[in-house]
Design a protein around this motif. Structure first.
Motif, PDB file in Angstrom:
ATOM      1  N   GLU A  47     -34.264  53.409  59.847  1.00 40.98           N
ATOM      2  CA  GLU A  47     -34.021  52.154  60.559  1.00 40.98           C
ATOM      3  C   GLU A  47     -34.100  51.010  59.552  1.00 40.98           C
ATOM      4  O   GLU A  47     -35.041  50.938  58.758  1.00 40.98           O
ATOM      5  CB  GLU A  47     -35.095  51.954  61.634  1.00 40.98           C
ATOM      6  CG  GLU A  47     -34.686  52.382  63.032  1.00 40.98           C
ATOM      7  CD  GLU A  47     -33.579  51.528  63.598  1.00 40.98           C
ATOM      8  OE1 GLU A  47     -32.554  52.122  63.968  1.00 40.98           O
ATOM      9  OE2 GLU A  47     -33.725  50.297  63.656  1.00 40.98           O
ATOM     10  N   VAL A  86     -33.716  57.667  62.617  1.00 43.58           N
ATOM     11  CA  VAL A  86     -33.041  58.206  63.800  1.00 43.58           C
ATOM     12  C   VAL A  86     -32.683  59.654  63.485  1.00 43.58           C
ATOM     13  O   VAL A  86     -32.061  59.931  62.454  1.00 43.58           O
ATOM     14  CB  VAL A  86     -31.764  57.397  64.125  1.00 43.58           C
ATOM     15  CG1 VAL A  86     -31.094  57.919  65.382  1.00 43.58           C
ATOM     16  CG2 VAL A  86     -32.114  55.921  64.282  1.00 43.58           C
ATOM     17  N   ILE A 138     -35.760  58.512  68.213  1.00 38.47           N
ATOM     18  CA  ILE A 138     -36.466  57.654  67.249  1.00 38.47           C
ATOM     19  C   ILE A 138     -37.694  58.399  66.729  1.00 38.47           C
ATOM     20  O   ILE A 138     -38.581  58.771  67.501  1.00 38.47           O
ATOM     21  CB  ILE A 138     -36.883  56.323  67.916  1.00 38.47           C
ATOM     22  CG1 ILE A 138     -35.645  55.509  68.285  1.00 38.47           C
ATOM     23  CG2 ILE A 138     -37.781  55.499  66.991  1.00 38.47           C
ATOM     24  CD1 ILE A 138     -34.807  55.041  67.121  1.00 38.47           C
TER      25      ILE A 138
END
Lengths: 61, 475
Positions: free
Chosen positions: B8, B21, B27
Motif C-alpha cells: 500500500e 494487498v 488487506i
C-alpha cells in the motif's frame, strides 16, 4: 521473563519530540512535577553550572 | 500460486510492518520478527480480545500458511503476516466532520487507557490509525500496539496533539474548520503553529496553557531538544501512571470541546428547501424506485445535505458514502446517524468533500493518501439538487460535469433544476447570466449522449426534473 531495563531507549519510528515527551511529566499532576524537577536537575542543571560557553565540536562542521 | 507483494502506497514509515494487498484483494500486514513478537503478546491480552469482539479494532487474523505468507518471507524477509477485514471505503481525517474527529480521538484514548492497564502501549498517535465502518470509528493499525517499556513516555503524544487535539481546538475555539489545515499538512498542526493561532483569551481555556503553549515552549527549548529526554525521564522516575493521567486529562478535555457553529448555508436546507410536500414525496419515490431496481454495491450521494436520500439508498446497497462540501451539514448527518443508525440497511459514511476542490493524491509520491475516485468507484451516484451549484455557483461547464460522471462508469440519479426555480434564481442574483449551456434541452441531450436514460419525471412545480440513467459500458 525478558529483561527490559528502565534505560532502554524509546523505539519510535518517527521523532516523538523531546519536548513532547517531557511535557507528559508536566501534565501528569503532582507526581509528574517531581519527575519534571528531577529531569531538569539531570539535564538542564549541568549545562547551567558549566556556564553558557560550551566547547564546539568541530567534527560536526 | 505465486503472490507478489503489492505494498500500500501509504504504508512505508514503520520498518517493522507494511500493509500490502494479497492476490485475493485482501488487506494484509507484513510484520518483522520484532513486530510479530509484539503482536503475539498483544493479541493474548484481555483488552485486545474485547476490542476485537466489540469491533473497536479491525477484525484481524494471523495467517499461518498461505501464498501471502510465503511471498512476505521471500520478498521482504518478513517474519509474519496478518490479514485484516477490508475497510469498506477508506477516508482521511481531512474529510471527517468535527464530531467524527472527536469520536476517533476518544476511541484512540480509550484503547490506549485500556491497553496500559495490561502494560501495552501505542507507539504512535496519528488520526490516520482510525477508519470508519459507516458512522462507527474503528482502529486499524494493530501493529501500533506493543509492550510498554517501564519508564517510557507515550511516543505518539505529539502526533495525537497535531492530528487530533489541535485541529479540534482550532474548530472549537476559533470556529476555523480543521479540514483544509489537515489536508494542507498531513502531519497536522504543530504546537508552534497552534500557539500562534491562539489568542490571550484562549490561553485560559482548558488545556491550552499546557498542551499548546508549554508544548511549543518545550519544543523550542534547545536544552530540552538536545537532551536524550527518553532516557533522562526514565531515570527521573517517569511511570505509566503519568501517561494514564495525561490520557484521562485528554479525554476530559476532548469531551468538553464543542463546535458552536453558526448556521451554514446548506445545513438548514432540508428544513427550508422550497419543495412542496407532494414534490418531496414524488422525489423520494423516484429515488426509491431507482434504488430498488437492483442491488447496489457502493453508492455515492453527492451534495447529500441532511442525508435523506442516502438513507433511501441504504435500503438496497452495501455502502453509501454521503458527501457534502458543507462542514455543518456533514456534522449534522453524522450526529443523526449516531443517534438514529440505519436500521437493517447499508452503513452510511458521511464525508466532507467539495467536488470543485476535492481530495486529491497527497503525501509521498502523491500516492500516500489517495484521491476520492481512486478509493472506489460508485455503482450508483445520486446528484440531487446539485448541478446548479456546480454549473452556476462554480462555473463548471455542464458538459464537463456530465463527462466526469460518465468517466466514473456509474449509474445515475440526477436532478436538473431549471433557471426558473427560486434556488437557482438566488444563485443568479448578482451574476450575469451567461450560462448558456444551462438549459433543460441541452442537459437532456448531453445526458443522452453519455448515458442511457431509462426513466424521467417532472416535479409538480415544473422547474425540476429527475432522471435515472444507466452508465454506458466502456467501448
Amino acid at each position: 521473563m525478558e529483561n527490559i531495563t528502565v534505560l532502554t531507549p524509546l523505539l519510535a519510528y518517527f521523532d516523538p519530540g523531546s519536548g513532547s515527551l517531557v511535557l507528559q511529566a508536566v501534565v501528569g499532576g503532582a507526581a509528574g512535577l517531581v519527575v519534571f524537577a528531577k529531569y531538569l536537575w539531570t539535564t538542564a542543571a549541568p549545562r547551567l553550572f558549566r556556564g553558557t560557553k560550551e566547547p564546539r565540536d568541530m567534527d560536526q562542521f | 500460486m505465486s503472490v507478489t507483494l503489492n505494498y500500500e502506497s501509504g504504508s512505508y514509515r514503520d520498518r517493522d510492518g507494511r500493509v500490502f494487498v494479497d492476490g485475493d484483494g485482501g488487506i494484509c500486514r507484513a510484520l518483522s520478527a520484532r513486530a510479530l513478537n509484539e503482536w503475539n503478546a498483544v493479541r493474548q491480552t484481555r483488552f485486545f480480545r474485547e476490542a476485537l469482539a466489540s469491533q473497536r479494532v479491525v477484525p484481524t487474523e494471523t495467517m499461518s500458511d498461505s501464498p501471502a505468507v510465503t511471498a512476505a518471507a521471500r520478498d521482504g524477509d518478513w517474519a509474519g503476516v496478518l490479514r485484516h477485514e477490508l475497510v469498506p471505503f477508506v477516508s482521511y481525517p481531512y474529510e471527517w466532520s468535527f464530531g467524527m474527529l472527536r469520536d476517533a480521538a476518544l476511541l484512540h484514548l480509550e484503547l490506549l487507557e485500556q491497553a496500559l492497564a495490561e502494560d501495552i502501549t501505542l507507539k504512535d498517535g496519528t488520526a490516520y490509525n482510525v477508519q470508519w465502518f459507516g458512522a462507527r470509528p474503528v482502529f486499524i493499525d494493530v501493529a501500533s500496539f506493543e509492550r510498554h517499556i517501564p519508564g517510557q513516555a507515550w511516543a505518539g503524544y505529539r502526533q495525537f496533539c497535531q492530528t487530533f487535539l489541535y485541529p479540534l481546538m482550532l474548530q472549537a475555539h476559533k470556529n476555523i474548520p480543521f479540514q483544509p489545515w489537515l489536508r494542507g499538512c498531513l502531519d497536522g498542526i504543530t504546537p508552534q503553529e497552534c500557539r500562534n493561532l491562539m489568542s490571550f483569551r484562549d490561553f485560559f481555556r482548558r488545556g491550552v496553557a499546557a498542551h499548546v503553549w508549554l508544548h511549543a515552549k518545550l519544543q523550542a527549548s534547545p536544552t530540552v531538544e538536545a537532551s536524550d529526554s527518553s532516557r533522562a525521564l526514565s531515570s527521573s522516575g517517569f511511570s505509566k501512571g503519568l501517561i494514564l493521567a495525561n490520557v484521562a486529562g485528554l479525554k476530559r478535555l476532548i469531551r468538553g470541546l464543542r463546535w458552536k457553529a453558526a448556521r451554514s448555508v446548506w445545513s438548514e436546507y432540508g428544513a427550508a428547501n422550497g419543495y412542496a410536500p407532494e414534490d418531496s414525496q414524488k422525489k423520494e419515490a423516484f429515488v426509491r424506485r431507482a434504488v430498488q431496481s437492483r442491488r447496489w454495491g457502493l453508492v455515492w450521494d453527492l451534495g447529500c445535505n441532511t442525508g435523506a436520500y442516502s438513507r433511501i439508498a441504504a435500503e438496497n446497497a452495501n455502502l453509501v458514502v454521503a458527501m457534502d462540501a458543507d462542514y455543518l451539514a456533514v456534522e449534522r448527518l453524522y450526529q443523526s446517524l449516531r443517534a438514529t443508525p440505519v436500521a437493517g440497511g447499508a452503513p452510511i459514511l458521511p464525508l466532507v468533500n467539495n467536488l470543485v476542490d476535492p481530495s486529491v493524491g497527497l503525501g509521498w509520491r502523491g500516492a500516500e493518501r489517495k484521491s476520492l475516485v481512486n478509493r472506489g468507484r460508485p455503482d450508483l451516484t445520486l446528484c440531487l439538487a446539485l448541478i446548479h451549484h456546480l454549473v452556476i455557483g462554480h462555473g463548471v461547464p455542464l458538459r464537463e460535469f456530465l463527462e466526469w460522471l460518465a468517466d466514473l462508469r456509474t449509474d445515475l440519479v440526477i436532478e436538473f433544476v431549471s433557471k426558473t426555480d427560486p434556488m437557482v434564481q438566488r444563485l443568479l442574483r448578482g451574476r450575469r447570466d451567461n450560462y448558456v449551456d444551462y438549459e433543460p434541452e441541452i442537459f437532456e441531450r448531453q445526458l443522452s449522449e453519455l448515458f442511457d436514460v431509462v426513466h424521467t419525471e417532472s416535479l409538480a412545480s415544473g422547474a425540476r426534473r429527475l432522471y435515472f440513467a444507466k452508465a454506458r459500458s466502456a467501448s
